[in-house]
Design a protein around this motif. Structure first.
Motif, PDB file in Angstrom:
ATOM      1  N   LEU A 247       0.829  -1.201   0.000  1.00  0.00           N
ATOM      2  CA  LEU A 247       0.000   0.000   0.000  1.00  0.00           C
ATOM      3  C   LEU A 247       0.865   1.254   0.000  1.00  0.00           C
ATOM      4  O   LEU A 247       1.864   1.335   0.719  1.00  0.00           O
ATOM      5  N   THR A 248       0.452   2.222  -0.784  1.00  0.00           N
ATOM      6  CA  THR A 248       1.127   3.513  -0.768  1.00  0.00           C
ATOM      7  C   THR A 248       0.475   4.398   0.290  1.00  0.00           C
ATOM      8  O   THR A 248      -0.605   4.088   0.806  1.00  0.00           O
ATOM      9  N   ALA A 249       1.119   5.512   0.601  1.00  0.00           N
ATOM     10  CA  ALA A 249       0.540   6.450   1.566  1.00  0.00           C
ATOM     11  C   ALA A 249      -0.809   6.957   1.071  1.00  0.00           C
ATOM     12  O   ALA A 249      -1.746   7.150   1.846  1.00  0.00           O
ATOM     13  N   ALA A 250      -0.929   7.150  -0.235  1.00  0.00           N
ATOM     14  CA  ALA A 250      -2.197   7.610  -0.800  1.00  0.00           C
ATOM     15  C   ALA A 250      -3.280   6.550  -0.656  1.00  0.00           C
ATOM     16  O   ALA A 250      -4.444   6.873  -0.387  1.00  0.00           O
ATOM     17  N   ASP A 251      -2.917   5.282  -0.833  1.00  0.00           N
ATOM     18  CA  ASP A 251      -3.876   4.186  -0.667  1.00  0.00           C
ATOM     19  C   ASP A 251      -4.420   4.167   0.760  1.00  0.00           C
ATOM     20  O   ASP A 251      -5.621   4.019   0.979  1.00  0.00           O
ATOM     21  N   ILE A 252      -3.524   4.316   1.717  1.00  0.00           N
ATOM     22  CA  ILE A 252      -3.925   4.273   3.135  1.00  0.00           C
ATOM     23  C   ILE A 252      -4.799   5.474   3.465  1.00  0.00           C
ATOM     24  O   ILE A 252      -5.826   5.338   4.130  1.00  0.00           O
ATOM     25  N   ASP A 253      -4.407   6.655   2.990  1.00  0.00           N
ATOM     26  CA  ASP A 253      -5.201   7.857   3.250  1.00  0.00           C
ATOM     27  C   ASP A 253      -6.610   7.722   2.673  1.00  0.00           C
ATOM     28  O   ASP A 253      -7.593   8.165   3.266  1.00  0.00           O
ATOM     29  N   THR A 273      -1.911   1.078  10.375  1.00  0.00           N
ATOM     30  CA  THR A 273      -0.866   0.367  11.102  1.00  0.00           C
ATOM     31  C   THR A 273       0.463   0.738  10.447  1.00  0.00           C
ATOM     32  O   THR A 273       0.508   1.603   9.572  1.00  0.00           O
ATOM     33  N   SER A 274       1.500   0.080  10.851  1.00  0.00           N
ATOM     34  CA  SER A 274       2.797   0.340  10.247  1.00  0.00           C
ATOM     35  C   SER A 274       2.804  -0.188   8.813  1.00  0.00           C
ATOM     36  O   SER A 274       3.069  -1.356   8.561  1.00  0.00           O
ATOM     37  N   GLY A 275       2.464   0.681   7.884  1.00  0.00           N
ATOM     38  CA  GLY A 275       2.466   0.301   6.482  1.00  0.00           C
ATOM     39  C   GLY A 275       1.238  -0.441   6.022  1.00  0.00           C
ATOM     40  O   GLY A 275       1.219  -0.981   4.909  1.00  0.00           O
ATOM     41  N   GLY A 276       0.195  -0.515   6.855  1.00  0.00           N
ATOM     42  CA  GLY A 276      -0.987  -1.260   6.453  1.00  0.00           C
ATOM     43  C   GLY A 276      -2.254  -0.761   7.111  1.00  0.00           C
ATOM     44  O   GLY A 276      -2.322   0.364   7.614  1.00  0.00           O
ATOM     45  N   LEU A 277      -3.282  -1.628   7.124  1.00  0.00           N
ATOM     46  CA  LEU A 277      -4.588  -1.290   7.666  1.00  0.00           C
ATOM     47  C   LEU A 277      -5.134  -2.461   8.455  1.00  0.00           C
ATOM     48  O   LEU A 277      -4.756  -3.620   8.222  1.00  0.00           O
ATOM     49  N   ARG A 278      -6.036  -2.160   9.396  1.00  0.00           N
ATOM     50  CA  ARG A 278      -6.698  -3.208  10.150  1.00  0.00           C
ATOM     51  C   ARG A 278      -8.059  -2.704  10.620  1.00  0.00           C
ATOM     52  O   ARG A 278      -8.286  -1.503  10.733  1.00  0.00           O
ATOM     53  N   ALA A 296      -5.082  -7.787   4.734  1.00  0.00           N
ATOM     54  CA  ALA A 296      -3.989  -8.083   3.806  1.00  0.00           C
ATOM     55  C   ALA A 296      -4.403  -7.634   2.413  1.00  0.00           C
ATOM     56  O   ALA A 296      -5.428  -8.066   1.884  1.00  0.00           O
ATOM     57  N   ALA A 297      -3.622  -6.749   1.813  1.00  0.00           N
ATOM     58  CA  ALA A 297      -3.987  -6.158   0.527  1.00  0.00           C
ATOM     59  C   ALA A 297      -3.643  -7.083  -0.633  1.00  0.00           C
ATOM     60  O   ALA A 297      -2.540  -7.631  -0.709  1.00  0.00           O
ATOM     61  N   THR A 298      -4.618  -7.260  -1.544  1.00  0.00           N
ATOM     62  CA  THR A 298      -4.351  -7.954  -2.805  1.00  0.00           C
ATOM     63  C   THR A 298      -4.109  -6.935  -3.919  1.00  0.00           C
ATOM     64  O   THR A 298      -3.455  -7.234  -4.912  1.00  0.00           O
ATOM     65  N   ASP A 299      -4.670  -5.745  -3.752  1.00  0.00           N
ATOM     66  CA  ASP A 299      -4.338  -4.586  -4.579  1.00  0.00           C
ATOM     67  C   ASP A 299      -4.752  -3.357  -3.781  1.00  0.00           C
ATOM     68  O   ASP A 299      -5.082  -3.468  -2.598  1.00  0.00           O
ATOM     69  N   ALA A 300      -4.791  -2.193  -4.396  1.00  0.00           N
ATOM     70  CA  ALA A 300      -5.051  -0.960  -3.663  1.00  0.00           C
ATOM     71  C   ALA A 300      -6.442  -0.895  -3.071  1.00  0.00           C
ATOM     72  O   ALA A 300      -6.678  -0.161  -2.112  1.00  0.00           O
TER      73      ALA A 300
END
Length: 448
Positions: A247-253, A273-278, A296-300
């Motif tokens: 994930l990029t920062a834009a994806d997370i935002d 999270t650290s570099g991800g989402l939950r 767990a990301a399979t794509d954006a």
């Protein structure tokens, strides 16, 4: 009813909303019938969703007693317990009855242990007085039938289906799933200070029964600790799903934030999270992931969880989750709020529910909002999003509007969805039920 897809609200949760949680009052099956009979709505249209409801089990026990011409306790004693040799098993149909060797239940509090016994005569949904040995005799009947035959016990374990044909993981009072890759047929339960779990691993001919008489007793943890010993070489912990996309920062935002279930209003948070989402919270509809599940990301835009849920976000504030059974929930991103004193005063008033037979008084003081309930309960409301608040021991409270004016509120829990309260006007009369129903939140409510 036995598959929990009837849509019937759980009578115990309704009683709790009214200020009488289970084990605080001597409820009987007459109370169950009376509470269920007052409900004007279901949680959902029958066969479309799943929500655990003791009401269905209690109604089934009442049906057995009426058709069988004897009490449910006598019917099960003569037809099931006695033939299986379960000589230490009976129902708690009279909580005052003296039972030889009965273990007293306790609750562990800050100042020590307190007696925490159930004093209610409702049974069929639980309330079974038994022993580990008798429970193992019960489980053995699935392998070597004494009560019924092979077809009968196979039918007991046959999972139900939704209206569209999708299978559940729940049969007739039995969960059917896997534990560390091993097939497990089981059920857990708790009442007052008692905790219990019974599981069977049919492919390995292993059964484990755990009974605890203290609220802090970890029956499920103990059961799995024992099972691990006997399933060595068979049970293997599945590796958590790994992200196939970084994930990029834009994806997370674009994805992180607060969401509400479009059908129920229940909130959840997609947290960074650290570099991800939950997923961090949101369980009141019974369909959202457990707290703290990693995505767990399979794509954006697409994610999976360890429990088999599949998440999809459209990048415009919308999300969908499909659980392991194929049920779909739709979510909408919302903004957290901190309403000011004027906004809170607008919500103050008296709200009444015929279905719960209770009145809630909402009071505002400065930037605080509380609910008062007879005789002396005061619950602080914590804002979540616009017109939605969380209240301890009550659930999610959503204030309902008609033309901008607050006309009522609804309370949602995991087993009671959208229980409506009508706001009383200055003259003490309730606002029109028709007007309140017309301001439905999200999906239309299933009607009896």
């Amino acid at each position: 009813m036995l598959h929990h897809i009837s849509g019937l609200r759980d009578w115990g949760n309704i009683a709790a909303i009214a200020g009488w949680p289970r084990t605080t009052r001597a409820h009987t099956h007459a109370h169950v019938l009376e509470i269920a009979g007052r409900q004007k709505s279901l949680n959902f249209a029958p066969g479309t969703r799943w929500s655990y409801s003791n009401t269905g089990f209690n109604l089934a026990a009442i049906v057995v007693s009426r058709v069988g011409g004897m009490s449910f306790a006598e019917f099960t004693r003569t037809r099931i317990f006695a033939p299986l040799g379960m000589t230490h098993t009976s129902w708690r149909d009279d909580y005052t009855r003296v039972v030889k060797n009965r273990a007293v239940a306790y609750d562990e509090r800050r100042d020590g242990f307190h007696i925490d016994m159930p004093f209610e005569n409702v049974h069929g949904n639980g309330g079974l007085l038994t022993t580990v040995g008798d429970l193992l005799k019960w489980n053995e009947n699935f392998t070597t039938p004494v009560v019924g035959d092979a077809a009968f016990v196979a039918g007991q374990q046959q999972v139900g289906r939704f209206n569209d044909g999708r299978p559940l993981d729940y049969a007739f009072g039995l969960y059917n799933h896997t534990y560390k890759g091993v097939r497990q047929v089981d059920h857990s339960g708790s009442t007052a200070g008692y905790r219990a779990h019974l599981a069977r691993y049919p492919d390995q001919r292993v059964s484990v029964a755990v009974l605890c008489n203290v609220s802090s007793g970890g029956a499920t943890e103990a059961l799995h600790a024992v099972a691990d010993l006997y399933l060595a070489g068979h049970a293997k912990e599945a590796a958590p799903p790994q992200s196939a996309y970084t994930l990029t920062a834009a994806d997370i935002d674009r994805t992180a934030g607060l969401y509400r279930n479009v059908a129920t209003g229940v909130p959840l948070t997609i947290a960074r999270t650290s570099g991800g989402l939950r997923v961090e919270r949101g369980q009141a509809d019974g369909l959202t992931p457990p707290r703290g599940q990693a995505l767990a990301a399979t794509d954006a835009a697409h994610f999976v969880t360890g429990s088999g849920q599949r998440w999809e976000f459209d990048g415009r504030g919308g999300g969908r989750v499909t659980d392991s059974l194929g049920s779909v929930d739709v979510y909408q991103r919302v903004e957290p709020v901190r309403p000011g004193a004027d906004q809170l005063r607008e919500l103050a008033g008296t709200y009444a529910s015929d279905e719960a037979e209770t009145v809630l008084t909402v009071s505002a003081s400065g930037e605080s909002l509380v609910i008062k309930r007879r005789p002396d309960t005061v619950l602080k409301l914590t804002p979540v999003y616009a017109d939605a608040f969380e209240a301890p021991q009550l659930g999610l409270v959503i204030f309902r509007r008609d033309g901008g004016r607050v006309t009522g509120l609804s309370v949602s829990q995991d087993r009671v969805w959208d229980l409506r309260f009508v706001r009383e006007n200055a003259a003490g009369r309730s606002t029109s039920q028709a007007r309140l129903r017309s301001s439905s939140f999200g999906a239309p409510r299933a009607q009896n």
